[in-house]
Design a protein around this motif. Sequence first.
Motif, PDB file in Angstrom:
ATOM      1  N   GLU A   1       0.901  -1.444   0.184  1.00  0.00           N
ATOM      2  CA  GLU A   1      -0.284   0.154  -0.068  1.00  0.00           C
ATOM      3  C   GLU A   1       0.763   1.258  -0.287  1.00  0.00           C
ATOM      4  O   GLU A   1       0.818   2.250   0.674  1.00  0.00           O
ATOM      5  CB  GLU A   1      -0.688  -0.044   1.219  1.00  0.00           C
ATOM      6  CG  GLU A   1      -1.781  -1.089   1.142  1.00  0.00           C
ATOM      7  CD  GLU A   1      -3.062  -1.399   2.304  1.00  0.00           C
ATOM      8  OE1 GLU A   1      -2.553  -0.560   2.858  1.00  0.00           O
ATOM      9  OE2 GLU A   1      -4.217  -0.875   2.067  1.00  0.00           O
ATOM     10  N   VAL A   2       1.442   1.806  -1.231  1.00  0.00           N
ATOM     11  CA  VAL A   2       3.248   2.534  -1.093  1.00  0.00           C
ATOM     12  C   VAL A   2       1.746   4.019  -1.730  1.00  0.00           C
ATOM     13  O   VAL A   2       2.615   4.613  -1.142  1.00  0.00           O
ATOM     14  CB  VAL A   2       3.945   2.179  -2.375  1.00  0.00           C
ATOM     15  CG1 VAL A   2       3.378   1.656  -3.210  1.00  0.00           C
ATOM     16  CG2 VAL A   2       4.917   3.151  -2.106  1.00  0.00           C
ATOM     17  N   HIS A   3       1.089   3.436  -2.263  1.00  0.00           N
ATOM     18  CA  HIS A   3      -0.006   4.780  -2.501  1.00  0.00           C
ATOM     19  C   HIS A   3      -0.452   5.243  -1.490  1.00  0.00           C
ATOM     20  O   HIS A   3      -0.461   6.771  -1.227  1.00  0.00           O
ATOM     21  CB  HIS A   3      -1.350   4.309  -3.612  1.00  0.00           C
ATOM     22  CG  HIS A   3      -1.832   3.763  -3.115  1.00  0.00           C
ATOM     23  ND1 HIS A   3      -1.390   1.397  -2.723  1.00  0.00           N
ATOM     24  CD2 HIS A   3      -3.173   2.952  -1.493  1.00  0.00           C
ATOM     25  CE1 HIS A   3      -2.499   1.445  -2.404  1.00  0.00           C
ATOM     26  NE2 HIS A   3      -3.632   2.173  -1.832  1.00  0.00           N
ATOM     27  N   LYS A   4      -0.295   4.847   0.124  1.00  0.00           N
ATOM     28  CA  LYS A   4      -0.992   5.381   1.368  1.00  0.00           C
ATOM     29  C   LYS A   4      -0.396   6.147   1.685  1.00  0.00           C
ATOM     30  O   LYS A   4       0.001   7.451   1.623  1.00  0.00           O
ATOM     31  CB  LYS A   4      -1.358   4.437   2.295  1.00  0.00           C
ATOM     32  CG  LYS A   4      -2.578   3.844   2.059  1.00  0.00           C
ATOM     33  CD  LYS A   4      -3.126   3.463   3.098  1.00  0.00           C
ATOM     34  CE  LYS A   4      -4.377   2.432   2.912  1.00  0.00           C
ATOM     35  NZ  LYS A   4      -4.971   1.335   3.658  1.00  0.00           N
ATOM     36  N   ASP A   5       0.933   5.741   1.976  1.00  0.00           N
ATOM     37  CA  ASP A   5       2.221   7.038   2.428  1.00  0.00           C
ATOM     38  C   ASP A   5       2.719   8.222   1.084  1.00  0.00           C
ATOM     39  O   ASP A   5       3.105   9.177   1.702  1.00  0.00           O
ATOM     40  CB  ASP A   5       3.685   5.836   2.247  1.00  0.00           C
ATOM     41  CG  ASP A   5       3.670   5.073   3.435  1.00  0.00           C
ATOM     42  OD1 ASP A   5       2.810   5.287   4.618  1.00  0.00           O
ATOM     43  OD2 ASP A   5       3.839   4.386   3.431  1.00  0.00           O
ATOM     44  N   ILE A   6       2.757   7.643  -0.299  1.00  0.00           N
ATOM     45  CA  ILE A   6       2.513   8.654  -1.516  1.00  0.00           C
ATOM     46  C   ILE A   6       1.922   9.971  -0.875  1.00  0.00           C
ATOM     47  O   ILE A   6       1.483  11.150  -0.902  1.00  0.00           O
ATOM     48  CB  ILE A   6       2.452   7.969  -2.500  1.00  0.00           C
ATOM     49  CG1 ILE A   6       3.570   7.195  -2.609  1.00  0.00           C
ATOM     50  CG2 ILE A   6       2.907   9.484  -3.705  1.00  0.00           C
ATOM     51  CD1 ILE A   6       3.546   6.416  -3.648  1.00  0.00           C
ATOM     52  N   ILE A   7       0.620   9.424  -0.731  1.00  0.00           N
ATOM     53  CA  ILE A   7      -0.698  10.575  -0.324  1.00  0.00           C
ATOM     54  C   ILE A   7      -0.081  10.964   1.469  1.00  0.00           C
ATOM     55  O   ILE A   7      -0.050  12.405   1.273  1.00  0.00           O
ATOM     56  CB  ILE A   7      -1.920  10.021  -0.201  1.00  0.00           C
ATOM     57  CG1 ILE A   7      -2.008   9.660  -1.244  1.00  0.00           C
ATOM     58  CG2 ILE A   7      -2.824  10.967   0.774  1.00  0.00           C
ATOM     59  CD1 ILE A   7      -2.939  10.872  -2.258  1.00  0.00           C
ATOM     60  N   ALA A   8       0.177  10.455   1.934  1.00  0.00           N
ATOM     61  CA  ALA A   8       0.461  11.656   3.433  1.00  0.00           C
ATOM     62  C   ALA A   8       1.508  12.655   3.315  1.00  0.00           C
ATOM     63  O   ALA A   8       1.966  13.469   3.776  1.00  0.00           O
ATOM     64  CB  ALA A   8       1.179  10.215   4.665  1.00  0.00           C
ATOM     65  N   ILE A   9       2.967  11.882   2.583  1.00  0.00           N
ATOM     66  CA  ILE A   9       3.712  12.808   2.456  1.00  0.00           C
ATOM     67  C   ILE A   9       3.370  13.985   1.706  1.00  0.00           C
ATOM     68  O   ILE A   9       4.078  14.812   1.976  1.00  0.00           O
ATOM     69  CB  ILE A   9       4.886  11.365   1.835  1.00  0.00           C
ATOM     70  CG1 ILE A   9       5.532  11.029   2.539  1.00  0.00           C
ATOM     71  CG2 ILE A   9       6.137  12.944   1.840  1.00  0.00           C
ATOM     72  CD1 ILE A   9       6.382   9.883   2.584  1.00  0.00           C
ATOM     73  N   SER A  10       2.674  13.883   0.678  1.00  0.00           N
ATOM     74  CA  SER A  10       2.387  14.947   0.157  1.00  0.00           C
ATOM     75  C   SER A  10       1.271  15.459   0.623  1.00  0.00           C
ATOM     76  O   SER A  10       1.077  16.953   0.346  1.00  0.00           O
ATOM     77  CB  SER A  10       1.716  14.350  -1.492  1.00  0.00           C
ATOM     78  OG  SER A  10       2.536  13.399  -2.345  1.00  0.00           O
ATOM     79  N   LYS A  11       0.280  15.387   1.417  1.00  0.00           N
ATOM     80  CA  LYS A  11      -0.797  15.853   1.829  1.00  0.00           C
ATOM     81  C   LYS A  11       0.638  17.253   3.167  1.00  0.00           C
ATOM     82  O   LYS A  11       0.501  17.684   2.846  1.00  0.00           O
ATOM     83  CB  LYS A  11      -1.094  15.066   2.902  1.00  0.00           C
ATOM     84  CG  LYS A  11      -1.828  16.508   3.585  1.00  0.00           C
ATOM     85  CD  LYS A  11      -3.234  15.044   4.271  1.00  0.00           C
ATOM     86  CE  LYS A  11      -4.495  15.789   5.400  1.00  0.00           C
ATOM     87  NZ  LYS A  11      -3.477  16.403   5.732  1.00  0.00           N
ATOM     88  N   ASP A  12       1.376  16.143   4.005  1.00  0.00           N
ATOM     89  CA  ASP A  12       2.126  17.399   4.434  1.00  0.00           C
ATOM     90  C   ASP A  12       2.545  18.301   4.079  1.00  0.00           C
ATOM     91  O   ASP A  12       3.180  19.436   4.138  1.00  0.00           O
ATOM     92  CB  ASP A  12       2.981  15.799   5.823  1.00  0.00           C
ATOM     93  CG  ASP A  12       2.413  15.266   6.396  1.00  0.00           C
ATOM     94  OD1 ASP A  12       0.857  15.330   7.051  1.00  0.00           O
ATOM     95  OD2 ASP A  12       3.262  14.061   6.887  1.00  0.00           O
TER      96      ASP A  12
END
Length: 377
Positions: A314-325
């Motif tokens: 689920e790498v997409h979840k961390d991509i979104i979290a980092i992008s959001k921050d």
Amino acid sequence: GPDMFTTAFQGMEAIFDDSTTSGYSSAADLYIKMFMEDLCKPYEDDERCEATGKQDVDGTQSSPFGFGGSAMSKPLLGCNCMAELSKIGGPCGNFACSVGRFVYYQSAAGLKKLSKSKSYEQFFSVVMKDFYKPLMDIMCKCHKKNLIGAIRKCVQNNDGWVVDYMFGSIESYQRAISEINFKSIERLLNTVVGAQCVEDPRRDNKQCYKSISSDMVTMAKWLDNTFDDDFKGSECKTFKRLGKPLRQLFMTFFSQNWETEKPSEYKRNSKLVASRIERMMDTFYCKKRCASTIVKSLNGCCNYVMMDYLIEKEVHKDIIAISKDFFEAATSGGMQFYGMKENMIKGLMVKANSRKCKNTKIASIYQKEKDQCSMEE
């Protein structure tokens, strides 16, 4: 082309000196050696970690460059960092030392070859062989020993000389990094490294990062072909077919209103961009006659198993979290992040891995390759 590489590396010869051990100029050799020796000093034997660290009269840390002292009064990366790495034990606990030794003994030779590059193929051949593969040799051996977790703690709790020197104090450094989502970055790096360390289904015990190296060099050659007006070979061995969909992707992205505060508009914009990315993938994989070239030229098996690994983790979840921050930090919290949703990124990853072309004959070429990979796994 060749002119670009000549311009990029112009004047770089001045930093090299074949008479030194490192291959760098005598001054650089001196400091790099000092840093290497500092990184290779066992944490348990470093008396600087038994106290708070000596400081100059004005309260600043001594500088190895001669304008604050002649030696570092605390370890380069700090006692906290070296303690975290030493907990791993064995060769992996010496990660910082391995990097230091690589920089001192090997990096100059690689950089010198890079400076002489005349093409993308030459450039990436050096990057992959002299830099990427040595690093991944270490990362894949140590990945399961939680090396990245130790590096994360090393960065997050760093109390080293380099932090004092660059930020003025540990407190200033901690303020600067306080908003960084270290947990998401750690998970993302763990997943990305882990994907490259999976084994190639067609080659026993050969990890996929070794295939990535050859694939990158192949695609660099295709990039050379793309910009070579005299190239007479197959269009499939270039990226020319991506020209139009790439222009459409950029035009679509930059024509949208990303400053909107309406989630529905963000969702529409994201769907438009995702559709352009899908079209670009279709153009690359599904153009007539090119499927066979791609299958013969690139290691499809590793591409499939690596993408499966990324999706499963689920790498997409961390991509979104980092992008959001990153987005909210860049706007000082003044704008809410609605961006591309997790399921859209996951959908693009699944799409890239399925390679389902509308033309059934083309689709069957990729399906046959996937079936062979599954059989040999």
